[in-house]
Design a protein around this motif. Structure first.
Motif, PDB file in Angstrom:
ATOM      1  N   HIS A 383     -16.811 -25.448  20.067  1.00  0.00           N
ATOM      2  CA  HIS A 383     -15.814 -25.540  21.141  1.00  0.00           C
ATOM      3  C   HIS A 383     -14.492 -24.910  20.708  1.00  0.00           C
ATOM      4  O   HIS A 383     -13.786 -24.294  21.516  1.00  0.00           O
ATOM      5  CB  HIS A 383     -15.585 -26.999  21.531  1.00  0.00           C
ATOM      6  N   ARG A 384     -14.158 -25.058  19.452  1.00  0.00           N
ATOM      7  CA  ARG A 384     -12.886 -24.513  18.958  1.00  0.00           C
ATOM      8  C   ARG A 384     -12.867 -22.987  18.955  1.00  0.00           C
ATOM      9  O   ARG A 384     -11.818 -22.372  18.791  1.00  0.00           O
ATOM     10  CB  ARG A 384     -12.615 -25.047  17.547  1.00  0.00           C
ATOM     11  N   LEU A 385     -14.054 -22.365  19.144  1.00  0.00           N
ATOM     12  CA  LEU A 385     -14.136 -20.911  19.222  1.00  0.00           C
ATOM     13  C   LEU A 385     -13.903 -20.392  20.638  1.00  0.00           C
ATOM     14  O   LEU A 385     -13.785 -19.183  20.838  1.00  0.00           O
ATOM     15  CB  LEU A 385     -15.511 -20.439  18.731  1.00  0.00           C
ATOM     16  N   ARG A 386     -13.846 -21.283  21.612  1.00  0.00           N
ATOM     17  CA  ARG A 386     -13.619 -20.848  22.992  1.00  0.00           C
ATOM     18  C   ARG A 386     -12.249 -20.181  23.110  1.00  0.00           C
ATOM     19  O   ARG A 386     -11.262 -20.664  22.549  1.00  0.00           O
ATOM     20  CB  ARG A 386     -13.677 -22.040  23.950  1.00  0.00           C
ATOM     21  N   PRO A 387     -12.179 -19.100  23.851  1.00  0.00           N
ATOM     22  CA  PRO A 387     -10.863 -18.470  24.077  1.00  0.00           C
ATOM     23  C   PRO A 387      -9.913 -19.462  24.755  1.00  0.00           C
ATOM     24  O   PRO A 387     -10.261 -20.108  25.731  1.00  0.00           O
ATOM     25  CB  PRO A 387     -11.192 -17.300  25.011  1.00  0.00           C
ATOM     26  N   GLY A 388      -8.729 -19.593  24.201  1.00  0.00           N
ATOM     27  CA  GLY A 388      -7.742 -20.472  24.821  1.00  0.00           C
ATOM     28  C   GLY A 388      -7.870 -21.927  24.456  1.00  0.00           C
ATOM     29  O   GLY A 388      -7.074 -22.751  24.940  1.00  0.00           O
ATOM     30  N   TYR A 389      -8.860 -22.283  23.612  1.00  0.00           N
ATOM     31  CA  TYR A 389      -8.998 -23.693  23.238  1.00  0.00           C
ATOM     32  C   TYR A 389      -7.821 -24.117  22.372  1.00  0.00           C
ATOM     33  O   TYR A 389      -7.451 -23.442  21.406  1.00  0.00           O
ATOM     34  CB  TYR A 389     -10.302 -23.929  22.476  1.00  0.00           C
ATOM     35  N   THR A 390      -7.205 -25.228  22.738  1.00  0.00           N
ATOM     36  CA  THR A 390      -6.095 -25.787  21.971  1.00  0.00           C
ATOM     37  C   THR A 390      -6.476 -27.189  21.521  1.00  0.00           C
ATOM     38  O   THR A 390      -6.914 -28.009  22.346  1.00  0.00           O
ATOM     39  CB  THR A 390      -4.816 -25.857  22.828  1.00  0.00           C
ATOM     40  N   GLN A 391      -6.324 -27.454  20.252  1.00  0.00           N
ATOM     41  CA  GLN A 391      -6.639 -28.797  19.780  1.00  0.00           C
ATOM     42  C   GLN A 391      -5.709 -29.803  20.444  1.00  0.00           C
ATOM     43  O   GLN A 391      -4.488 -29.578  20.512  1.00  0.00           O
ATOM     44  CB  GLN A 391      -6.515 -28.881  18.260  1.00  0.00           C
ATOM     45  N   PRO A 392      -6.259 -30.900  20.950  1.00  0.00           N
ATOM     46  CA  PRO A 392      -5.461 -31.836  21.747  1.00  0.00           C
ATOM     47  C   PRO A 392      -4.423 -32.604  20.941  1.00  0.00           C
ATOM     48  O   PRO A 392      -3.483 -33.161  21.506  1.00  0.00           O
ATOM     49  CB  PRO A 392      -6.509 -32.785  22.335  1.00  0.00           C
ATOM     50  N   PHE A 393      -4.591 -32.665  19.635  1.00  0.00           N
ATOM     51  CA  PHE A 393      -3.591 -33.329  18.801  1.00  0.00           C
ATOM     52  C   PHE A 393      -3.671 -32.780  17.379  1.00  0.00           C
ATOM     53  O   PHE A 393      -4.686 -32.214  16.973  1.00  0.00           O
ATOM     54  CB  PHE A 393      -3.779 -34.859  18.805  1.00  0.00           C
TER      55      PHE A 393
END
Length: 525
Positions: A383-393
């Motif tokens: 999921h962290r490889l998705r374009p635009g993914y930002t870790q929620p915290f």
């Protein structure tokens, strides 16, 4: 397709497994589920043996079992006692089921040693009992106990017991491989011989003591049986009965027999898991057809081939039995495992990206991580490889203190500093242990920004020492399992410090929850 009738005895023979005990309510719920699946016969218990089974039959009369026919189980009449005065036979009639299954001796050795009767007395007991129940309008099955052993020891007498039942009106003759010690070719040969001599429909009831319960059931069908008895997940006395969750797809998908409809067959995996939950036993992940690992692929060359053609390493389409294909990621994986897992999440990875992820996984597994039992950690990595993914915290730091105070006993306190967006949250919590306190502090820090986390809860925590020879400085692996929104997931952490390993697994579980449950209306309203 030739039809084979399915007879389930989970509620009677299955409950004879030493760690299974079902309430009447449990049995009623399972009976309804078995009927909905498509079983032709459901054996509910032995009404003459205990009050629980008597109550079950009284209440089961109000169940809508559709086409399924409920059977009560009992034995032939006692020696020197007429049927009208035999308490067991009277209890069978009082159960008011359309089907009665009578167990009787077919081995002259058992007649002499167990019943202390003569062979002629046993034949009379069989004739009288079957005829009596037939006169009361019941469909009668005669379970010929120890038939295969009896046939080998004294073929003529074993056949005589079958003829006694058949001539008295038995609708089915069930050949019981009671001790579970015969091999498939023996079973098939004996069934063929019986089929040549007796015209009454035959069934097979096999136990699994030699590991051949399923194979012997299939061999019996090859020999001429048109009914198979067994239990869900193979539950039963000693090592269990023939496992119907393996027998049924083998009959239908491998042997061309008609047992259930294709739609019913697709419910097989769900049924197996349902019954496992009802009997409160962990489902066996490696069970054929319906196990979580039944169509899981770990070897890199396997997955590479299956990305081109799924049937290269699978004997059936798992959807036929309601299961699914999975790719297991580990240090043994190839790029194909990573790409397969990413595709399932709607993520397309080129070979270079897949190789980079694979190298990272192999490095982590060398450090003590494992992703086979922590698929959520693997999924989160993708999921962290998705374009635009930002870790929620973002985790900044934490402090954990454990004290033993005379006034309060053992006490753990934890503080967690977390950055959510542009805001830094700093929360403290107490717990009955350091990890419990840390979990409380982290959830408190995130709760205002992510209320969905209020609906998740930790349900399992496991620690494994990876190199015990190093004593207290050993590397440890922590697996944490959470539940929420109808999902269950596990994440992993590894470190020489148990708190740090727990912190890693814990934070990943909460991040995964935010990914998995983000679009769950019931949890976000």
């Amino acid at each position: 397709m030739n039809r084979v009738f399915l007879y389930d005895t989970t509620l009677r023979d299955g409950t004879q497994r030493e760690d299974i005990s079902l309430s009447v309510d449990d049995k009623l719920v399972i009976a309804k589920r078995l009927a909905d699946f498509g079983f032709h016969y459901i054996e509910g218990g032995w009404p003459g043996s205990n009050p629980k089974d008597a109550e079950f039959f009284a209440r089961a009369a109000k169940l809508d079992l559709g086409q399924a026919r409920l059977a009560a189980f009992g034995r032939t009449r006692q020696k020197n006692k007429p049927c009208e005065q035999d308490g067991n036979l009277q209890a069978l009639l009082e159960a008011a089921t359309p089907v009665v299954t009578l167990v009787g001796k077919s081995s002259d050795y058992h007649v002499k040693v167990v019943l202390s009767a003569t062979p002629e007395e046993n034949l009379a007991m069989i004739r009288d009992s079957v005829a009596y129940l037939k006169s009361k309008g019941r469909e009668v099955m005669f379970d010929a106990e120890h038939f295969f052993d009896g046939f080998i020891a004294n073929k003529d007498y074993a056949l005589a017991t079958l003829r006694a039942a058949a001539e008295s009106g038995a609708d089915w003759l069930v050949l019981c491989e009671t001790n579970g010690g015969k091999l498939p070719w023996e079973v098939e040969e004996i069934v063929r011989e019986v089929k040549r001599q007796i015209s009454t429909p035959l069934g097979a009831h096999c136990h699994n003591d030699s590991g051949c319960g399923v194979a012997n059931s299939l061999a019996a069908v090859r020999g001429g049986c048109t009914q198979v008895q067994g239990t869900i997940n193979g539950y039963g006395e000693r090592v269990g009965n023939a496992n119907l969750t393996t027998v049924i797809p083998n009959l239908q998908l491998k042997m061309g027999k008609l047992a259930v409809t294709p739609a019913q067959l697709r419910e097989l995996t769900a049924l197996a898991h349902f019954v496992a939950e009802m009997v409160n036993l962990k489902h066996y992940n490696h069970a054929p057809y319906i196990g979580h690992s039944a169509f899981a692929h770990k070897g890199g060359i396997h997955v590479a081939a299956m990305l081109k053609a799924a049937d290269t390493y699978q004997h059936i389409d798992p959807a036929l039995v309601g299961n699914e294909m999975r790719s297991v990621v580990s240090e043994l994986s190839g790029r194909g495992n990573i790409q397969f897992s990413a595709q399932a999440l709607g993520i397309t990875l080129n070979n270079e990206d897949a190789q980079r992820v694979l190298n990272h996984i192999k490095h982590l597994e060398h450090e003590g991580f494992t992703f086979e039992a922590a698929e959520a950690s693997m999924e989160l990595m993708l999921h962290r490889l998705r374009p635009g993914y930002t870790q929620p915290f973002e985790l900044i730091d934490y402090v954990v203190i454990t004290e033993r105070r005379q006034s309060r006993g053992l006490l753990s306190e934890a503080t967690a500093k977390v950055k959510v967006g542009d805001e830094v949250k700093f929360m403290a919590a107490e717990g009955n242990g350091p990890v419990n306190a840390l979990a409380g502090a982290l959830r408190s820090a995130l709760a205002a920004a992510y209320p969905v986390l209020k609906a998740v809860r930790l349900i399992d925590y496991k620690v494994r020492i990876l190199d015990s020879a190093n004593g207290t400085s050993a590397q440890v692996r922590v697996l944490i399992t959470f539940q929420g929104g109808g999902h269950v997931w596990t994440t992993v952490g590894a470190s020489s410090n148990i708190i740090d390993a727990s912190w890693h697994a814990l934070s990943e579980s909460l991040e995964y929850a935010l990914v998995k449950l983000a679009d769950t209306p019931a949890l976000t309203d």
